[in-house]
Enzyme design. Structure first.
Site, PDB file in Angstrom:
ATOM      1  N   ARG A 103      11.477 -18.048   8.356  1.00 17.35           N
ATOM      2  CA  ARG A 103      11.711 -17.361   7.088  1.00 17.35           C
ATOM      3  C   ARG A 103      12.775 -16.301   7.304  1.00 17.35           C
ATOM      4  O   ARG A 103      12.666 -15.472   8.211  1.00 17.35           O
ATOM      5  CB  ARG A 103      10.384 -16.725   6.662  1.00 17.35           C
ATOM      6  CG  ARG A 103      10.442 -15.940   5.391  1.00 17.35           C
ATOM      7  CD  ARG A 103       9.066 -15.472   4.982  1.00 17.35           C
ATOM      8  NE  ARG A 103       8.633 -14.280   5.700  1.00 17.35           N
ATOM      9  CZ  ARG A 103       7.828 -13.349   5.180  1.00 17.35           C
ATOM     10  NH1 ARG A 103       7.354 -13.501   3.969  1.00 17.35           N
ATOM     11  NH2 ARG A 103       7.465 -12.293   5.872  1.00 17.35           N
ATOM     12  N   THR A 107      16.152 -12.734   2.646  1.00 17.33           N
ATOM     13  CA  THR A 107      16.069 -13.528   1.404  1.00 17.33           C
ATOM     14  C   THR A 107      14.678 -14.132   1.214  1.00 17.33           C
ATOM     15  O   THR A 107      14.357 -14.609   0.121  1.00 17.33           O
ATOM     16  CB  THR A 107      17.074 -14.694   1.457  1.00 17.33           C
ATOM     17  OG1 THR A 107      16.706 -15.546   2.557  1.00 17.33           O
ATOM     18  CG2 THR A 107      18.495 -14.194   1.660  1.00 17.33           C
ATOM     19  N   ASP A 203       1.874  -9.347  11.145  1.00 19.08           N
ATOM     20  CA  ASP A 203       2.635 -10.561  11.456  1.00 19.08           C
ATOM     21  C   ASP A 203       1.782 -11.453  12.353  1.00 19.08           C
ATOM     22  O   ASP A 203       1.494 -11.105  13.508  1.00 19.08           O
ATOM     23  CB  ASP A 203       3.940 -10.174  12.152  1.00 19.08           C
ATOM     24  CG  ASP A 203       4.828 -11.390  12.358  1.00 19.08           C
ATOM     25  OD1 ASP A 203       4.376 -12.356  13.025  1.00 19.08           O
ATOM     26  OD2 ASP A 203       5.954 -11.409  11.851  1.00 19.08           O
ATOM     27  N   ASP A 206       3.312 -12.490  15.754  1.00 21.87           N
ATOM     28  CA  ASP A 206       3.353 -11.378  16.717  1.00 21.87           C
ATOM     29  C   ASP A 206       1.960 -11.069  17.249  1.00 21.87           C
ATOM     30  O   ASP A 206       1.785 -10.770  18.429  1.00 21.87           O
ATOM     31  CB  ASP A 206       3.925 -10.115  16.057  1.00 21.87           C
ATOM     32  CG  ASP A 206       5.413 -10.248  15.783  1.00 21.87           C
ATOM     33  OD1 ASP A 206       6.012 -11.245  16.213  1.00 21.87           O
ATOM     34  OD2 ASP A 206       5.958  -9.352  15.109  1.00 21.87           O
TER      35      ASP A 206
HETATM   36  N1  URA Z   1       3.772 -13.767   7.614  1.00 24.10           N
HETATM   37  C1  URA Z   1       2.925 -13.033   8.388  1.00 24.10           C
HETATM   38  O1  URA Z   1       2.787 -13.263   9.578  1.00 24.10           O
HETATM   39  N2  URA Z   1       2.248 -12.007   7.798  1.00 24.10           N
HETATM   40  C2  URA Z   1       2.368 -11.714   6.493  1.00 24.10           C
HETATM   41  O2  URA Z   1       1.710 -10.792   6.019  1.00 24.10           O
HETATM   42  C3  URA Z   1       3.251 -12.503   5.717  1.00 24.10           C
HETATM   43  C4  URA Z   1       3.939 -13.512   6.293  1.00 24.10           C
END
Ligand code: URA
Length: 212
Positions: A103, A107, A203, A206
Site C-alpha cells: 500500500r 495515496t 501496523d 511491524d
Molecule cells: N494496516 C495495518 O497494519 N494497520 C492498520 O491499522 C491499517 C492498515
C-alpha cells in the site's frame, strides 16, 4: 457481501492482548496464529465437501471429505504470512498461493509486486488472509485478481476491520458475480488520517515481524 464478526469471548480475549502495545512480537505472533484458527473455524463453515463411506470397527458409516479441487489459501504478503500457519492447521490439505501487495502510504492505493498462484482458479474456493481490512483497497484488488483467474467463492479472513474498508469492499465488488464473505474478529470505530484502524492494533506487519 456477507460480513461475519466472530462473537466469542476467546476471540475477544486474544484480540485484546494483540491490541495492547506492550505485547511483544513473539506473543503477538502466537496469539495471531491462535486467533486465525478460531476465525478459520467460522470461515470454513461452507467449505465444499463430498459424502464418503467408511467402515468403523463396528459398522459402515457415512461421512464427508473435502471436495476437489482443493481449497486455496492466499496470504497477502507481508502481514498475511503471520496468519498462514493458523489457517492451514485447520485445512492441512489446502494448497497455498501467495500474493504480494503493498500500500502506498501517501495515496493508500495497492499495487501487486509478487504473485505465486495457479493460473486457473475455476471451481476453487479461496481463503484470503489479510490481517487488517483498513481502506479495503488491497483486499478489493486481491479479490478481483482471484476472480479474474476464475475463483468462484472467496472468503477473506481479517483480524480487524474498519467500517470504511467494509463499505469500500462492498462498493468496489458490486456486480461481481462471485460470493464474497469477510470473517473478522471485530469491526472497529474508524480509520485515522494515516489510514490506520482506530483503536486497531497498529501496523500488523511491524508487530509480527518488526520494522524493516
Ligand atoms: N494496516 C495495518 O497494519 N494497520 C492498520 O491499522 C491499517 C492498515
Amino acid at each position: 457481501m456477507r460480513v461475519h464478526v466472530a462473537d466469542h469471548p476467546l476471540v475477544a480475549h486474544k484480540l485484546t492482548t494483540l491490541r495492547d502495545e506492550r505485547t511483544d512480537s513473539p506473543t503477538f505472533r502466537r496469539l495471531a496464529d491462535e486467533l486465525v484458527t478460531l476465525l478459520a473455524y467460522e470461515a470454513t463453515r461452507d467449505v465444499r465437501v463430498v459424502p464418503v463411506e467408511v467402515r468403523t470397527p463396528v459398522s459402515p458409516a457415512t461421512g464427508v471429505r473435502l471436495s476437489s479441487p482443493k481449497p486455496l489459501v492466499v496470504p497477502i504478503l507481508r502481514a498475511g504470512l503471520g496468519m498462514l500457519d493458523g489457517m492451514v492447521r485447520l485445512l492441512p490439505t489446502a494448497e497455498v498461493g501467495f500474493l504480494g501487495m503493498v500500500r502506498d502510504e501517501q495515496t493508500l492505493t495497492a499495487t501487486t509486486y509478487a504473485t505465486r498462484l495457479p493460473d486457473d482458479l475455476h471451481g476453487r474456493q479461496c481463503y484470503v488472509l489479510d490481517p487488517m481490512l483498513a481502506t479495503g483497497g488491497t483486499l478489493a484488488a486481491a479479490i478481483r485478481f482471484l476472480v479474474e483467474r476464475g475463483a468462484d467463492d472467496i472468503t477473506a479472513i481479517c483480524l480487524l476491520s474498519a467500517p470504511e474498508g467494509i463499505e469500500r469492499l462492498e462498493r468496489d465488488l458490486e456486480g461481481l458475480d462471485v460470493p464474497v464473505s469477510v470473517v473478522t474478529a471485530a469491526v472497529d470505530e474508524r480509520l485515522n488520517e494515516l489510514g490506520y484502524i482506530v483503536p486497531g492494533l497498529g501496523d500488523a506487519g511491524d508487530r509480527l515481524y518488526g520494522v524493516v
